[in-house]
Design a protein around this motif. Structure first.
Motif, PDB file in Angstrom:
ATOM      1  N   GLU A  84       0.835  -1.195   0.000  1.00  0.00           N
ATOM      2  CA  GLU A  84       0.000   0.000   0.000  1.00  0.00           C
ATOM      3  C   GLU A  84       0.871   1.246   0.000  1.00  0.00           C
ATOM      4  OE1 GLU A  84      -2.970   1.654   3.373  1.00  0.00           O
ATOM      5  OE2 GLU A  84      -3.197  -0.463   2.898  1.00  0.00           O
ATOM      6  N   PHE A  85       0.475   2.259  -0.744  1.00  0.00           N
ATOM      7  CA  PHE A  85       1.143   3.556  -0.735  1.00  0.00           C
ATOM      8  C   PHE A  85       0.080   4.610  -0.519  1.00  0.00           C
ATOM      9  CE2 PHE A  85       2.123   7.454  -3.131  1.00  0.00           C
ATOM     10  CZ  PHE A  85       3.216   7.880  -2.401  1.00  0.00           C
ATOM     11  N   ARG A  86       0.315   5.496   0.446  1.00  0.00           N
ATOM     12  CA  ARG A  86      -0.605   6.599   0.719  1.00  0.00           C
ATOM     13  C   ARG A  86       0.152   7.905   0.626  1.00  0.00           C
ATOM     14  NH1 ARG A  86      -3.732   4.604   6.188  1.00  0.00           N
ATOM     15  NH2 ARG A  86      -4.550   2.683   5.322  1.00  0.00           N
ATOM     16  N   SER A  87      -0.493   8.894   0.042  1.00  0.00           N
ATOM     17  CA  SER A  87       0.093  10.218  -0.025  1.00  0.00           C
ATOM     18  C   SER A  87      -1.000  11.215   0.307  1.00  0.00           C
ATOM     19  CB  SER A  87       0.635  10.482  -1.432  1.00  0.00           C
ATOM     20  OG  SER A  87       1.230  11.751  -1.481  1.00  0.00           O
ATOM     21  N   GLY A  88      -0.765  12.031   1.303  1.00  0.00           N
ATOM     22  CA  GLY A  88      -1.756  13.015   1.701  1.00  0.00           C
ATOM     23  C   GLY A  88      -1.386  13.616   3.036  1.00  0.00           C
ATOM     24  N   ASP A  89      -2.072  14.662   3.415  1.00  0.00           N
ATOM     25  CA  ASP A  89      -1.805  15.347   4.684  1.00  0.00           C
ATOM     26  C   ASP A  89      -0.319  15.625   4.852  1.00  0.00           C
ATOM     27  OD1 ASP A  89      -4.493  15.287   5.279  1.00  0.00           O
ATOM     28  OD2 ASP A  89      -4.346  13.411   6.400  1.00  0.00           O
ATOM     29  N   HIS A  90       0.331  15.999   3.759  1.00  0.00           N
ATOM     30  CA  HIS A  90       1.741  16.387   3.765  1.00  0.00           C
ATOM     31  C   HIS A  90       2.682  15.256   4.179  1.00  0.00           C
ATOM     32  CE1 HIS A  90       0.225  20.367   3.089  1.00  0.00           C
ATOM     33  NE2 HIS A  90      -0.511  20.281   4.168  1.00  0.00           N
ATOM     34  N   MET A  91       2.358  14.017   3.775  1.00  0.00           N
ATOM     35  CA  MET A  91       3.241  12.898   4.090  1.00  0.00           C
ATOM     36  C   MET A  91       3.116  11.809   3.044  1.00  0.00           C
ATOM     37  SD  MET A  91       1.507  10.029   5.087  1.00  0.00           S
ATOM     38  CE  MET A  91      -0.172   9.621   5.408  1.00  0.00           C
ATOM     39  N   HIS A  92       4.115  10.903   3.028  1.00  0.00           N
ATOM     40  CA  HIS A  92       4.100   9.686   2.219  1.00  0.00           C
ATOM     41  C   HIS A  92       4.175   8.506   3.175  1.00  0.00           C
ATOM     42  CE1 HIS A  92       4.508  11.720  -1.563  1.00  0.00           C
ATOM     43  NE2 HIS A  92       5.664  12.259  -1.236  1.00  0.00           N
ATOM     44  N   GLN A  93       3.419   7.447   2.884  1.00  0.00           N
ATOM     45  CA  GLN A  93       3.415   6.261   3.741  1.00  0.00           C
ATOM     46  C   GLN A  93       3.494   5.017   2.855  1.00  0.00           C
ATOM     47  OE1 GLN A  93      -0.322   5.099   5.659  1.00  0.00           O
ATOM     48  NE2 GLN A  93       0.806   5.009   7.578  1.00  0.00           N
ATOM     49  N   TYR A  94       4.361   4.085   3.252  1.00  0.00           N
ATOM     50  CA  TYR A  94       4.533   2.814   2.556  1.00  0.00           C
ATOM     51  C   TYR A  94       4.224   1.696   3.545  1.00  0.00           C
ATOM     52  CZ  TYR A  94       7.194   5.911  -0.465  1.00  0.00           C
ATOM     53  OH  TYR A  94       7.581   6.950  -1.255  1.00  0.00           O
ATOM     54  N   LYS A  95       3.490   0.680   3.085  1.00  0.00           N
ATOM     55  CA  LYS A  95       3.087  -0.397   3.987  1.00  0.00           C
ATOM     56  C   LYS A  95       3.100  -1.725   3.238  1.00  0.00           C
ATOM     57  CE  LYS A  95      -1.154  -1.843   6.297  1.00  0.00           C
ATOM     58  NZ  LYS A  95      -2.484  -1.427   6.712  1.00  0.00           N
ATOM     59  N   VAL A  96       3.605  -2.775   3.896  1.00  0.00           N
ATOM     60  CA  VAL A  96       3.585  -4.137   3.356  1.00  0.00           C
ATOM     61  C   VAL A  96       3.048  -5.051   4.450  1.00  0.00           C
ATOM     62  CG1 VAL A  96       4.968  -6.065   2.514  1.00  0.00           C
ATOM     63  CG2 VAL A  96       5.548  -3.734   1.831  1.00  0.00           C
ATOM     64  N   GLU A  97       2.083  -5.894   4.083  1.00  0.00           N
ATOM     65  CA  GLU A  97       1.526  -6.865   5.024  1.00  0.00           C
ATOM     66  C   GLU A  97       1.631  -8.256   4.410  1.00  0.00           C
ATOM     67  OE1 GLU A  97      -2.624  -7.922   7.385  1.00  0.00           O
ATOM     68  OE2 GLU A  97      -2.419  -6.013   6.381  1.00  0.00           O
ATOM     69  N   VAL A  98       2.087  -9.206   5.185  1.00  0.00           N
ATOM     70  CA  VAL A  98       2.258 -10.591   4.757  1.00  0.00           C
ATOM     71  C   VAL A  98       1.416 -11.450   5.679  1.00  0.00           C
ATOM     72  CG1 VAL A  98       3.913 -12.450   4.438  1.00  0.00           C
ATOM     73  CG2 VAL A  98       4.619 -10.098   4.040  1.00  0.00           C
ATOM     74  N   GLY A  99       0.627 -12.360   5.124  1.00  0.00           N
ATOM     75  CA  GLY A  99      -0.240 -13.179   5.958  1.00  0.00           C
ATOM     76  C   GLY A  99      -0.378 -14.595   5.455  1.00  0.00           C
ATOM     77  N   GLU A 100      -0.794 -15.458   6.337  1.00  0.00           N
ATOM     78  CA  GLU A 100      -0.977 -16.877   6.019  1.00  0.00           C
ATOM     79  C   GLU A 100      -2.098 -17.427   6.886  1.00  0.00           C
ATOM     80  OE1 GLU A 100      -0.729 -20.171   4.177  1.00  0.00           O
ATOM     81  OE2 GLU A 100       1.072 -19.008   3.824  1.00  0.00           O
ATOM     82  N   ASN A 101      -2.982 -18.222   6.268  1.00  0.00           N
ATOM     83  CA  ASN A 101      -3.990 -18.942   7.029  1.00  0.00           C
ATOM     84  C   ASN A 101      -3.419 -20.302   7.408  1.00  0.00           C
ATOM     85  OD1 ASN A 101      -5.943 -16.930   6.896  1.00  0.00           O
ATOM     86  ND2 ASN A 101      -6.727 -17.679   4.951  1.00  0.00           N
TER      87      ASN A 101
END
Length: 144
Positions: free
Chosen positions: A26-43
């Protein structure tokens, strides 16, 4: 020490992505910032129930300045399928590193509702509450 933990987290997630059931970026840009996120999951199928185990790493910084904020957490939940929707209540623990302050350990609880649309594409609605273990500034309530 924080840099070593961040490097270990990135290496762990790199290895984990090769073994994971799913990966979300996920990449978010707004409110004067940049954010990068990675989520890894397994059932994981246990004798009693199916359990969802996941990990997340996130980095954020204001445009061209400001403190670098990094977060790492692990969560465990129990997915249940109802009428084509997957409902997953979960609990999480983690640590938020801010370059200008001390570590902020937290716990969290939440729930996700997701629906497969086609192939690897799905839609998700979620609510999360995070409470602090070491610093009140980490507490949050978030819809996504």
């Amino acid at each position: 020490m924080k840099k070593l933990i961040a490097i270990a987290a990135v290496l762990g997630f790199s290895f984990g992505t090769a073994m994971a059931g799913d990966v979300a970026a996920e990449f978010r840009s707004g409110d004067h910032m940049h954010q990068y996120k990675v989520e890894v999951g397994e059932n994981v199928d246990l004798v009693v129930a199916k359990v969802r185990v996941a990990g997340e790493i996130e980095t954020e910084q204001g445009y061209k300045n400001g403190a670098v904020k990094s977060l790492i957490n692990a969560s465990v939940g129990v997915p249940v399928t109802l009428v084509g929707f997957t409902v997953t209540p979960y609990a999480q623990v983690g640590d938020k590193f801010v370059s200008s302050t001390k570590d902020n350990k937290f716990y969290g609880v939440g729930a996700k509702v997701s629906k497969d649309i086609f192939g690897p594409v799905s839609a998700e609605v979620a609510y999360r509450y995070r409470g602090d273990l070491t610093n009140a500034s980490i507490a949050e309530r978030r819809y996504s």
